[in-house]
Design a protein around this motif. Sequence first.
Motif, PDB file in Angstrom:
ATOM      1  N   THR A 366       0.834  -1.204   0.000  1.00 58.40           N
ATOM      2  CA  THR A 366       0.000   0.000   0.000  1.00 58.40           C
ATOM      3  C   THR A 366       0.867   1.252   0.000  1.00 58.40           C
ATOM      4  N   GLN A 367       1.895   1.257   0.852  1.00 55.22           N
ATOM      5  CA  GLN A 367       2.801   2.407   0.901  1.00 55.22           C
ATOM      6  C   GLN A 367       3.499   2.617  -0.437  1.00 55.22           C
ATOM      7  N   TYR A 368       3.898   1.514  -1.068  1.00 60.89           N
ATOM      8  CA  TYR A 368       4.631   1.612  -2.338  1.00 60.89           C
ATOM      9  C   TYR A 368       3.747   2.179  -3.447  1.00 60.89           C
ATOM     10  N   ARG A 369       2.457   1.830  -3.420  1.00 63.47           N
ATOM     11  CA  ARG A 369       1.543   2.377  -4.424  1.00 63.47           C
ATOM     12  C   ARG A 369       1.471   3.890  -4.323  1.00 63.47           C
ATOM     13  N   PHE A 370       1.353   4.411  -3.112  1.00 56.71           N
ATOM     14  CA  PHE A 370       1.264   5.863  -2.947  1.00 56.71           C
ATOM     15  C   PHE A 370       2.583   6.544  -3.343  1.00 56.71           C
ATOM     16  N   THR A 371       3.682   5.860  -3.132  1.00 54.82           N
ATOM     17  CA  THR A 371       4.961   6.396  -3.596  1.00 54.82           C
ATOM     18  C   THR A 371       4.987   6.490  -5.117  1.00 54.82           C
ATOM     19  N   ILE A 372       4.467   5.456  -5.776  1.00 54.26           N
ATOM     20  CA  ILE A 372       4.405   5.459  -7.240  1.00 54.26           C
ATOM     21  C   ILE A 372       3.491   6.576  -7.733  1.00 54.26           C
ATOM     22  N   TYR A 373       2.384   6.804  -7.033  1.00 56.84           N
ATOM     23  CA  TYR A 373       1.474   7.879  -7.440  1.00 56.84           C
ATOM     24  C   TYR A 373       2.161   9.237  -7.328  1.00 56.84           C
ATOM     25  N   ASP A 374       2.957   9.418  -6.283  1.00 55.47           N
ATOM     26  CA  ASP A 374       3.698  10.675  -6.135  1.00 55.47           C
ATOM     27  C   ASP A 374       4.703  10.851  -7.278  1.00 55.47           C
ATOM     28  N   THR A 375       5.389   9.771  -7.632  1.00 56.45           N
ATOM     29  CA  THR A 375       6.348   9.832  -8.724  1.00 56.45           C
ATOM     30  C   THR A 375       5.644  10.081 -10.054  1.00 56.45           C
ATOM     31  N   THR A 376       4.464   9.477 -10.231  1.00 55.49           N
ATOM     32  CA  THR A 376       3.690   9.669 -11.456  1.00 55.49           C
ATOM     33  C   THR A 376       3.257  11.122 -11.606  1.00 55.49           C
ATOM     34  N   ALA A 377       2.987  11.791 -10.485  1.00 56.06           N
ATOM     35  CA  ALA A 377       2.576  13.194 -10.539  1.00 56.06           C
ATOM     36  C   ALA A 377       3.642  14.052 -11.208  1.00 56.06           C
ATOM     37  N   ASN A 378       4.929  13.717 -11.003  1.00 54.95           N
ATOM     38  CA  ASN A 378       6.006  14.464 -11.657  1.00 54.95           C
ATOM     39  C   ASN A 378       5.908  14.345 -13.173  1.00 54.95           C
ATOM     40  N   LEU A 379       5.654  13.123 -13.648  1.00 55.81           N
ATOM     41  CA  LEU A 379       5.543  12.894 -15.087  1.00 55.81           C
ATOM     42  C   LEU A 379       4.307  13.591 -15.658  1.00 55.81           C
ATOM     43  N   MET A 380       3.190  13.511 -14.925  1.00 57.92           N
ATOM     44  CA  MET A 380       1.941  14.062 -15.437  1.00 57.92           C
ATOM     45  C   MET A 380       1.999  15.576 -15.577  1.00 57.92           C
ATOM     46  N   ARG A 381       2.785  16.236 -14.748  1.00 57.38           N
ATOM     47  CA  ARG A 381       2.895  17.691 -14.867  1.00 57.38           C
ATOM     48  C   ARG A 381       3.455  18.108 -16.221  1.00 57.38           C
ATOM     49  N   ASP A 382       4.281  17.245 -16.800  1.00 62.98           N
ATOM     50  CA  ASP A 382       4.897  17.575 -18.090  1.00 62.98           C
ATOM     51  C   ASP A 382       4.161  16.979 -19.283  1.00 62.98           C
ATOM     52  N   TYR A 383       3.464  15.853 -19.073  1.00 64.35           N
ATOM     53  CA  TYR A 383       2.888  15.138 -20.216  1.00 64.35           C
ATOM     54  C   TYR A 383       1.376  14.910 -20.099  1.00 64.35           C
ATOM     55  N   ILE A 412       7.712   0.941 -12.928  1.00 63.84           N
ATOM     56  CA  ILE A 412       7.619   0.365 -14.267  1.00 63.84           C
ATOM     57  C   ILE A 412       6.249   0.650 -14.879  1.00 63.84           C
ATOM     58  N   HIS A 413       5.303   1.072 -14.052  1.00 58.71           N
ATOM     59  CA  HIS A 413       4.001   1.555 -14.510  1.00 58.71           C
ATOM     60  C   HIS A 413       3.360   2.299 -13.353  1.00 58.71           C
ATOM     61  N   THR A 414       2.158   2.831 -13.573  1.00 60.63           N
ATOM     62  CA  THR A 414       1.547   3.721 -12.574  1.00 60.63           C
ATOM     63  C   THR A 414       0.734   3.002 -11.506  1.00 60.63           C
ATOM     64  N   HIS A 415       0.556   1.689 -11.640  1.00 65.93           N
ATOM     65  CA  HIS A 415      -0.273   0.914 -10.704  1.00 65.93           C
ATOM     66  C   HIS A 415      -1.713   1.405 -10.691  1.00 65.93           C
ATOM     67  N   ASN A 416      -2.170   1.936 -11.818  1.00 66.03           N
ATOM     68  CA  ASN A 416      -3.545   2.430 -11.915  1.00 66.03           C
ATOM     69  C   ASN A 416      -3.895   2.506 -13.402  1.00 66.03           C
ATOM     70  N   ASN A 417      -4.952   1.808 -13.793  1.00 62.67           N
ATOM     71  CA  ASN A 417      -5.332   1.775 -15.216  1.00 62.67           C
ATOM     72  C   ASN A 417      -5.549   3.160 -15.802  1.00 62.67           C
ATOM     73  N   TYR A 418      -6.197   4.034 -15.037  1.00 63.65           N
ATOM     74  CA  TYR A 418      -6.622   5.322 -15.571  1.00 63.65           C
ATOM     75  C   TYR A 418      -5.463   6.305 -15.630  1.00 63.65           C
ATOM     76  N   LEU A 419      -4.606   6.277 -14.607  1.00 64.18           N
ATOM     77  CA  LEU A 419      -3.391   7.087 -14.671  1.00 64.18           C
ATOM     78  C   LEU A 419      -2.486   6.620 -15.814  1.00 64.18           C
ATOM     79  N   GLN A 420      -2.412   5.304 -15.995  1.00 62.76           N
ATOM     80  CA  GLN A 420      -1.575   4.759 -17.055  1.00 62.76           C
ATOM     81  C   GLN A 420      -2.074   5.209 -18.428  1.00 62.76           C
TER      82      GLN A 420
END
Length: 510
Positions: A366-383, A412-420
């Motif tokens: 669970t903790q790792y998923r939220f970490t991935i979401y935080d990292t994904t936010a960096n990518l989403m700001r640009d793309y 390796i992915h966003t751990h979320n279909n919709y974010l991906q």
Amino acid sequence: MAITESSYVLRFFLAIWLGLKGAAANSGVNRLCRGLERGVSRLLSGSVLWNFAWREGVVSRAWGSSLSCRLFTAIVNIPCAIVKVIWKAGKPVWEDSLFCRLLTALGGATFFFLGLFMTVMLMAPHSSWNNTYALMGAVALTALFIAGSASRRHYRLELDTLGPYMSIYMAFICLALLGSLSTRMSMRFFAFHLTSFLLVLVVVSAVHRYEQLQLMVSLAVLGLSVAALYGCYQGYIGVEVVPSQQDMVVNAGMPGRVYSFFDNPNNFAEQLEMLLPLDLALFLNCRWRGKVLSLLSLVLGVVAIGYTYGRASWIGLALAVVVFVALLDWRWIPVLLLLGLAAIPFLPETIYNRILTIGNTQDSSTQYRFTIYDTTANLMRDYWHRGVGLGSDIMKKVFQTYPTNFDGSYPIHTHNNYLQMWGEAGIWGILSFLGLLLWQLKKGVKALRAADPKLRRMLAAAIGAFCGIMVIGLAEYTWFYPRNMFTYWFLFGVIAACVKLAKAEQPAQA
């Protein structure tokens, strides 16, 4: 049937069921529920929000008669038009050829071979499976259907039946490929999307009667049953505990998670969640012999999904059953919830303890998923507007240009279909995807009014299963394993086929 009629046990339970059914029909609770149903119906029917959500949209209404619909459908059906011309021009030769007549006959049973394809796909061991087989199978099934359409005037690839959003969605998938930061890396994933699209198209085009749909689904459930049987065997003998798949502190004492013919227990659990509700519909629709086989398959599947210890899939399957029951008769929901609560004391201790970890923020996964979401936010700001291109390969490469997770790794992915989907295809890609899903679900729910009992149960089961996998997609990237992606779209096709059959009934009912 004679054995069934002479079985005192079955007659005893049948008498109990009929008694309960009669008592429920005449009870005060039932009358209260009916009154509540009428009240809620009147309240919703006057709601602006309800009418907005339930009405046929402008795009959907205009689609069938639009130039775009006719053009896209005509382009997709060019192969069908060619074989029809060839058949008419050389009809005597065609009818004298054993091969041509056999090919035409087999093409008329494309639904059966699609079911066989699903059986093989679900039974193939991970080490022997190649996703190229799925593309080859989807292309072969499409070609077989086209060959079968030669002598069948009404047979065509029914792109228009899938509504406007499927064409829009596929258009943005193509744009995501063309606009990818690495077209070469995205081509493999475009092949997965193409495979999925062909499967949906063949399902909705090849099914013309409920019996065909039931046979196709039964074959898919057969493949799942074999996988579930092997999963139960793994659970019985035990499998190795993989620390990366479970928190060794929070889940102390939990055995290894079974994975059957798939690479990961979550992949296996998602397959079970998507197809077990269809198995439940088969159980309700079949005669006694079919009921026994379906019940056996259900038992194997439920035990197997328990052995996967996949919490998201447990939630998804529970939601699928609730939606299924609610769509058929929502008054049974309180009974279903009570039965669920009553079953908790009988659960194995390891499964009960695993349930208690749902929502536990101390769990490492669970903790790792939220970490991935935080990292994904960096990518989403640009793309967020254009996306990086199709596939987890290109996304993983882009992730490596941003700060790492807390442990120094990259997602390796966003751990979320919709974010991906958003990260791959941009804002218009995710909007078209959500529009497609919601449009099809709405069409499915509306079609429940017109469907006969068997079709209604199959449609309700498919909608429930799809709601379940959509919820799982909030915590998992379910398409990371392509076989799950293909089953996902097969299930989508089953909903579309049910809607088509229900719509075909309406003139007869009128």
